[in-house]
Write an enzyme that holds these catalytic residues in place. Sequence first.
Site, PDB file in Angstrom:
ATOM      1  N   ASP A 320       0.857  -1.181   0.000  1.00 10.49           N
ATOM      2  CA  ASP A 320       0.000   0.000   0.000  1.00 10.49           C
ATOM      3  C   ASP A 320       0.896   1.235   0.000  1.00 10.49           C
ATOM      4  O   ASP A 320       2.114   1.129   0.084  1.00 10.49           O
ATOM      5  CB  ASP A 320      -0.925  -0.027   1.218  1.00 10.49           C
ATOM      6  CG  ASP A 320      -2.242   0.708   0.977  1.00 10.49           C
ATOM      7  OD1 ASP A 320      -2.284   1.584   0.098  1.00 10.49           O
ATOM      8  OD2 ASP A 320      -3.226   0.400   1.670  1.00 10.49           O
ATOM      9  N   GLU A 520     -10.073   6.682   4.865  1.00 10.57           N
ATOM     10  CA  GLU A 520      -8.981   6.139   5.669  1.00 10.57           C
ATOM     11  C   GLU A 520      -8.901   6.765   7.052  1.00 10.57           C
ATOM     12  O   GLU A 520      -9.913   7.055   7.687  1.00 10.57           O
ATOM     13  CB  GLU A 520      -7.664   6.246   4.896  1.00 10.57           C
ATOM     14  CG  GLU A 520      -7.706   5.463   3.591  1.00 10.57           C
ATOM     15  CD  GLU A 520      -6.355   5.300   2.939  1.00 10.57           C
ATOM     16  OE1 GLU A 520      -5.441   4.798   3.603  1.00 10.57           O
ATOM     17  OE2 GLU A 520      -6.222   5.648   1.764  1.00 10.57           O
TER      18      GLU A 520
END
Length: 837
Positions: A320, A520
């Site tokens: 990521d 997020e």
Amino acid sequence: MLVIGVAACTRGGPPPEAADAADPSAAPVNPAIWPRVPSAFARDAALEARIEEILGRLSLEEKVGQVIQADVASVTPEDVRRYRLGSVLNGGNSGPGGNDLAPAAAWLAAADEFYLASMDTSEGHEAIPILWGTDAVHGHSNIIGATLFPHNIGLGATRNPALIRRIGEITAREIRVTGQDWTFAPTLAVARDVRWGRSYESFSERAEIVREYAAALVEGLQGVAGSPQFLRPPHVIATAKHFVGDGGTHEGRDQGDALVSEEILRDLHAAGYPPAIAAGVQSVMASFSSWQGVKLHGHRGLLTDVLKGRMGFDGPVIGDWNGHSQVPGCSATSCAAALAAGLDIFMAPDSWEGLYHNTLEQVRSGVIAQERLDDAVRRVLRLKLRAGLFELGKPSERPGAGEFSLLGAPAHRAVARQAVRESLVLLKNRGGILPLHPRQHVLVAGDGANDIAKQSGGWTLSWQGTGLTNEHFPNAESIFAGIEAHVTAAGGRAVLSEDGRFETRPDVAVVVFGEEPYAEFQGDIETLEYRPGDTRDLDLLRRLRAADIPVVAVFLSGRPLWVNREINAADAFVAAWLPGSEGGGIADVLFRDVDGSIRFDFKGKLSFSWPRDPLQAPTADSAEPPLFPYGYGLTYADDGAVPQLSEHVPQRDTRVNARTYFTAGRPAAGWELFVAEGTERIPLASGTGASATAALRVVALDRNAQEDARLGIWSGDGTATLGIARAAPIDLQRESNGQLALTFHYLLESAPGGPVELAVECGPGCRGVVPIVDALRDQPLGQWQRLKIPLHCFERGGADMRRVQAPFTITARGPLRLAFAEIGLTTGLDDALTCSS
């Protein structure tokens, strides 16, 4: 934009917990207890021979290039040609030419440019077609005009895997229009604590829905493994993410630690991976998070022994966004440990060049084994060959490319509208007020009624889904527009009034409200209470009810929240989640047909438990029953009465505020203001100023209210520091890895007479320094200004962001009179200073 230098600093050693995390024995894995997964593919000797043939022709430099992925905002086609990078991505705020809102044609043109650069053999390089990955997580959601489906939390409420498959097919078809060939979806997290800011990316708090949807969405995106259409246009490459345990972190902290047993990790949090692998998913993304203290990006036991070994996954594991930098001993530009653990592609958006050179040197020196690099490259090549990239030609020549009419096509929007209808969950329907007859005067109120960005949520055109207007959504319909169209066609009248004020008394009010968009960690919350301290929506509902107007509440959110007061204030309450572009789907269900018949009944059932009180988190694991259990959802045939709910807000523990450091003239909870000469820190009283040293005096100052600011007066007699600190460190690594900035409001009473530095401190000998004297000298005296510096500037300067003790210090070596007010972390870097190494 001013570019600021980053001072080189000594970085302290890793904290004790980091040393433990580096030891794989801290979280032993038993691969034998994990499921074996039947392969979706028979062994293809010809394919493997071709992989070896290509691999044998690649130079070491070309091999390293294949395992590095850069962001299009930080890389050019010329860079791809030179470094032979294997893939690029567009982050949530990235786009061609630096414009994340670029038209679709510009995306396709950029895809061609990167492809042609990767195929350039003029300097004797091997032609390896590049991949372009994108976060198409609820439709091709980076592109203006694309169809936007409900986020996963809403899809979980539909209980319709056939619909999920169709959504995957449409998303893939629209991705192909703009030339990308890889999506970072589906998210297979099983979110157990909805304080997590990514909860809306999870289908459910239970494994059963995630398990069922995993194969359906993978096959929708990729096609059926083994069929001629597999991975060929209009299909794309899918990514199962984030492996593993991202939905199970302690207290729902994004990028946190899943402190669960291996059996729970396997049976609950990994439930979606075996069906995804069996369906032929071609890539898996490692999680930012940890399991039992070990970062997944560096967890060989889970990445290699379990995922690749036991489960037989033969594609690449991709990292990521700079996630490798969180592995102990690593940085964004150097991380041999992640590759050794089983990462095959570094997602290095802005760190790719330094990472390329360091990885190359690490292979040459033997720090990284040649065999491990070759294995990673084989996996990348296998993916590219299976996807037919060597034969398909440049993106604009592939089937479906450039057919811009497919973006938001009527047939696609019809499926999205169906998904909206089936995702709605009816929580309350007192007196059977719903469905409404359309032939009446309908007031539509609330700040979500005519806001397509708000109804779409995060990961919509931008990372956080913010800064957008309805004009950015040409192929979309707001909730109000959908209601207006149906009511008007039936001979009624719909009036939009965000604040609920009216001149003509309505027959009924539909109030649309809810969470602002987020993504997020910026969406992480500490309590499940909806908008603590902000009663605007509640006041609106109560005002309309006090006027004896029937009220239907439509709640937009990325998670279940404690809204007892709002439920009490409404006659009907609908959980609409984040429906996406098709707001008309809500009117389909709320209103009867013109003849009075029911057009569509409610089908949605909660895929997450609804909290009974704001502290019932994680609700899924609470010993107390939830307010509305998993599977709850009324239909029009049900008794929709809900008894009066408790509106009591229990006392909660006060935690340190990790993002606000100074506000209203005093340090935020858990923080202390100090001055220092040398190494000695002298605390300052929070309520008043203090004359602390000969070199620095701090006094109270009025800005917008009495003593809501402080004035630092440096005499120039030596070096002195003013800062905010606490004894116990906090972890700001994820904030640094994201796009957060240290921001403070200041006023110059006098220009600096010497060097001025802003720093983040992380213990003895550990600090990251950014010189700001040039930025200050450019500003006028006597005016309040705002200064924003990206957190990653301090990390590049040497700060260990995992153990920050002083997130804000100013040091001056000369006379200076500087007032300061609000200090904390803020999102967005558009007006921030740019740091240079």
